[in-house]
Design a protein around this motif. Structure first.
Motif, mmCIF file in Angstrom:
data_model
loop_
_atom_site.group_PDB
_atom_site.id
_atom_site.type_symbol
_atom_site.label_atom_id
_atom_site.label_comp_id
_atom_site.label_asym_id
_atom_site.label_seq_id
_atom_site.Cartn_x
_atom_site.Cartn_y
_atom_site.Cartn_z
ATOM 1 N N SER A 126 -2.161 13.709 -20.814
ATOM 2 C CA SER A 126 -1.335 12.544 -21.109
ATOM 3 C C SER A 126 -1.857 11.240 -20.492
ATOM 4 O O SER A 126 -1.211 10.198 -20.607
ATOM 5 C CB SER A 126 0.108 12.780 -20.640
ATOM 6 N N GLY A 127 -2.981 11.299 -19.846
ATOM 7 C CA GLY A 127 -3.601 10.083 -19.315
ATOM 8 C C GLY A 127 -3.048 9.590 -17.997
ATOM 9 O O GLY A 127 -3.361 8.461 -17.581
ATOM 10 N N TYR A 128 -2.259 10.418 -17.314
ATOM 11 C CA TYR A 128 -1.709 9.981 -16.032
ATOM 12 C C TYR A 128 -2.798 9.837 -14.977
ATOM 13 O O TYR A 128 -2.694 9.003 -14.070
ATOM 14 C CB TYR A 128 -0.640 10.966 -15.554
ATOM 15 N N ASP A 129 -3.855 10.646 -15.090
ATOM 16 C CA ASP A 129 -4.958 10.531 -14.135
ATOM 17 C C ASP A 129 -5.677 9.192 -14.284
ATOM 18 O O ASP A 129 -6.135 8.604 -13.296
ATOM 19 C CB ASP A 129 -5.938 11.688 -14.299
ATOM 20 N N ALA B 228 -3.580 6.644 -12.640
ATOM 21 C CA ALA B 228 -3.703 6.773 -11.180
ATOM 22 C C ALA B 228 -4.991 6.112 -10.696
ATOM 23 O O ALA B 228 -5.004 5.439 -9.658
ATOM 24 C CB ALA B 228 -3.681 8.246 -10.781
ATOM 25 N N SER B 229 -6.065 6.288 -11.457
ATOM 26 C CA SER B 229 -7.342 5.663 -11.102
ATOM 27 C C SER B 229 -7.233 4.146 -11.132
ATOM 28 O O SER B 229 -7.727 3.447 -10.236
ATOM 29 C CB SER B 229 -8.435 6.143 -12.060
ATOM 30 N N GLU B 230 -6.548 3.626 -12.156
ATOM 31 C CA GLU B 230 -6.347 2.177 -12.252
ATOM 32 C C GLU B 230 -5.489 1.663 -11.103
ATOM 33 O O GLU B 230 -5.743 0.587 -10.551
ATOM 34 C CB GLU B 230 -5.684 1.841 -13.591
ATOM 35 N N ALA B 231 -4.502 2.467 -10.731
ATOM 36 C CA ALA B 231 -3.624 2.066 -9.625
ATOM 37 C C ALA B 231 -4.378 2.042 -8.307
ATOM 38 O O ALA B 231 -4.146 1.167 -7.469
ATOM 39 C CB ALA B 231 -2.433 3.034 -9.544
ATOM 40 N N ARG B 232 -5.286 2.991 -8.114
ATOM 41 C CA ARG B 232 -6.111 2.987 -6.900
ATOM 42 C C ARG B 232 -6.940 1.729 -6.793
ATOM 43 O O ARG B 232 -7.105 1.165 -5.717
ATOM 44 C CB ARG B 232 -7.015 4.217 -6.866
ATOM 45 N N LYS B 233 -7.476 1.282 -7.924
ATOM 46 C CA LYS B 233 -8.283 0.046 -7.931
ATOM 47 C C LYS B 233 -7.428 -1.154 -7.583
ATOM 48 O O LYS B 233 -7.826 -2.023 -6.814
ATOM 49 C CB LYS B 233 -8.930 -0.135 -9.312
ATOM 50 N N GLN C 82 0.830 -1.208 0.000
ATOM 51 C CA GLN C 82 0.000 0.000 0.000
ATOM 52 C C GLN C 82 0.866 1.261 0.000
ATOM 53 O O GLN C 82 0.539 2.248 -0.658
ATOM 54 C CB GLN C 82 -0.924 -0.001 1.231
ATOM 55 N N ASN C 83 1.978 1.209 0.739
ATOM 56 C CA ASN C 83 2.884 2.361 0.779
ATOM 57 C C ASN C 83 3.528 2.603 -0.576
ATOM 58 O O ASN C 83 3.695 3.760 -0.999
ATOM 59 C CB ASN C 83 3.969 2.129 1.833
ATOM 60 N N TYR C 84 3.866 1.536 -1.271
ATOM 61 C CA TYR C 84 4.441 1.685 -2.605
ATOM 62 C C TYR C 84 3.415 2.281 -3.566
ATOM 63 O O TYR C 84 3.738 3.146 -4.385
ATOM 64 C CB TYR C 84 4.921 0.318 -3.118
ATOM 65 N N TYR C 85 2.183 1.796 -3.455
ATOM 66 C CA TYR C 85 1.132 2.318 -4.320
ATOM 67 C C TYR C 85 0.863 3.792 -4.042
ATOM 68 O O TYR C 85 0.570 4.566 -4.961
ATOM 69 C CB TYR C 85 -0.149 1.507 -4.149
ATOM 70 N N LYS C 86 0.928 4.180 -2.779
ATOM 71 C CA LYS C 86 0.698 5.586 -2.448
ATOM 72 C C LYS C 86 1.715 6.476 -3.149
ATOM 73 O O LYS C 86 1.370 7.518 -3.725
ATOM 74 C CB LYS C 86 0.772 5.799 -0.930
ATOM 75 N N PHE C 87 2.976 6.068 -3.086
ATOM 76 C CA PHE C 87 4.026 6.817 -3.778
ATOM 77 C C PHE C 87 3.722 6.885 -5.277
ATOM 78 O O PHE C 87 3.816 7.949 -5.908
ATOM 79 C CB PHE C 87 5.379 6.135 -3.547
ATOM 80 N N TYR C 88 3.353 5.747 -5.842
ATOM 81 C CA TYR C 88 3.073 5.639 -7.282
ATOM 82 C C TYR C 88 1.918 6.542 -7.694
ATOM 83 O O TYR C 88 2.019 7.306 -8.666
ATOM 84 C CB TYR C 88 2.760 4.176 -7.595
ATOM 85 N N ILE C 89 0.838 6.501 -6.936
ATOM 86 C CA ILE C 89 -0.350 7.308 -7.262
ATOM 87 C C ILE C 89 -0.047 8.794 -7.118
ATOM 88 O O ILE C 89 -0.432 9.605 -7.968
ATOM 89 C CB ILE C 89 -1.542 6.888 -6.377
ATOM 90 N N ASP C 90 0.649 9.166 -6.051
ATOM 91 C CA ASP C 90 1.022 10.579 -5.867
ATOM 92 C C ASP C 90 1.885 11.075 -7.018
ATOM 93 O O ASP C 90 1.719 12.208 -7.499
ATOM 94 C CB ASP C 90 1.781 10.759 -4.547
ATOM 95 N N LEU C 91 2.796 10.223 -7.465
ATOM 96 C CA LEU C 91 3.676 10.592 -8.577
ATOM 97 C C LEU C 91 2.870 10.758 -9.866
ATOM 98 O O LEU C 91 3.091 11.703 -10.643
ATOM 99 C CB LEU C 91 4.762 9.539 -8.757
ATOM 100 N N LEU C 92 1.930 9.856 -10.095
ATOM 101 C CA LEU C 92 1.083 9.956 -11.293
ATOM 102 C C LEU C 92 0.265 11.248 -11.288
ATOM 103 O O LEU C 92 0.138 11.916 -12.327
ATOM 104 C CB LEU C 92 0.144 8.749 -11.368
#
Length: 362
Positions: A346-349, A352-357, A326-336
């Motif tokens: 550019s579709g980063y949002d 990010a939505s897919e990563a949240r799922k 979950q911590n890794y995903y948080k970093f990833y989503i924040d970066l996106l």
């Protein structure tokens, strides 16, 4: 790890993970060795020594003491074999064997092997996260090693006690025991033990905010790991040095050390260490505003971690590793989302939505 020195708990062997809230990075901590290897070497030496008194040639004398020690040796070796399987179940089974061996060594009055059993039992409890229980056994083994003049066993036990206190967050206590084990390892010429102690002491100083002191200890351990050919621990130390430089705001210097650590983790097949180092590289690149490169690195890190997580069958470990994911995903989503703000078309949002799922349905 873990390292751990704080590495993701996805490395079920050597390292432990801790994600810092400021996303500065992850240190790598030696864990699976509260120097068990040194203990095994010590045991092999002990088992080569005769227990019973010498008897005249051609005659066979069998005592209750030698029978007990022989049976204990067999149980001990079986316990070690179970331990090396690495699973929680195997380690709990190892405890049973080691406890039985301890009882027999005591019955035989075997004062050299008894502390080895105590040390082994403490090590297994440490691995299982039962640090107070581990300390109980270590505290029993320490005076016994001293009584028989086994400085290697004494040094190993002191090192393990320091490790247990480190995991309990009692940093000054950890330093106290590392400062006792270090001169003993040096005195007996055990460079691996010396290097591991220096590395963990460096971690403690880093946790205490004494970054320059941490660098001194890490810098002493690095050439020792290289001298003994331990590339895994060399990678750990390089990562730890990189983390200190990152915390000091010297991002380019940090990147240099992470970049040296990465190929070593790959060379030794340490996938967990590779994932952590990639995370740390991503963190530095994000601070340098190299967002696209940071994205590539964190995606590579997540891919490794998810793959490792899927191989874990133990429910307790699975829950622990899920928390780290979950911590890794948080970093990833924040970066996106940071990339989305800079490049809204550019579709980063969407990513990010897919990563949240994925994060909510691992």
């Amino acid at each position: 790890m873990q390292s751990t020195l704080l590495l993701p708990a996805f490395t079920v062997s050597r390292l432990v993970t801790k994600i810092e809230k400021n996303t500065k990075g992850v240190a790598m901590l030696d864990r699976a060795q509260w120097f068990f290897v040194g203990m095994l070497i010590a045991l092999s030496v002990q088992l080569s020594q005769p227990v019973a008194a010498a008897v005249p040639a051609g005659k066979t004398v069998q005592t209750a003491q030698s029978n007990s020690s022989g049976a204990a040796d067999k149980l001990y070796k079986e316990g070690v074999q179970l331990y090396t399987q690495g699973t929680v179940e195997a380690k709990r089974s190892a405890l049973v064997k080691l406890e039985e061996a301890l009882k027999l060594y005591r019955q035989a009055g075997d004062k050299r092997r008894e502390p080895l059993s105590l040390l082994g039992i403490g090590k297994v409890y440490n691995d299982l996260g039962e640090n107070q229980k581990a300390l109980e056994y270590y505290s029993q083994s320490l005076p016994l090693f001293r009584a028989v003049g086994d400085r290697g066993g004494e040094a190993t036990t002191l090192y393990n006690i320091g490790g247990a206190y480190l995991e309990l967050g009692e940093n000054q206590k950890a330093l106290e025991y590392y400062s006792q084990s270090l001169p003993l390892f040096r005195a007996i010429g055990n460079r691996s033990g010396e290097a591991l102690t220096l590395n963990n002491a460096g971690l403690v100083y880093s946790k205490l905010g004494e970054k320059q002191k941490a660098l001194e200890y890490y810098s002493q351990s690095l050439p020792l790991f290289r001298a003994v050919g331990d590339r895994g621990e060399e990678a750990t130390t390089l990562n730890n040095i990189g983390l200190v430089y990152s915390e000091l705001g010297e991002n380019q210097k940090a990147l240099e050390y992470y970049s040296q650590s990465l190929p070593l983790t790959r060379a030794v097949g340490d996938r967990g260490g590779e994932a952590v180092t990639l995370y740390n590289i991503a963190s530095v690149k994000r601070h340098q505003n190299n967002l696209t490169e940071a994205l590539n690195d964190i995606e590579s890190s997540l891919k490794i971690i998810e793959n490792l997580r899927n191989k874990i069958t133990n429910p307790e470990l699975h829950t622990s590793h899920l928390s780290q994911l979950q911590n890794y995903y948080k970093f990833y989503i924040d970066l996106l989302m940071q990339l989305h703000q800079a490049n809204p078309n550019s579709g980063y949002d969407v990513k990010a939505s897919e990563a949240r799922k994925r994060a909510s349905n691992p």
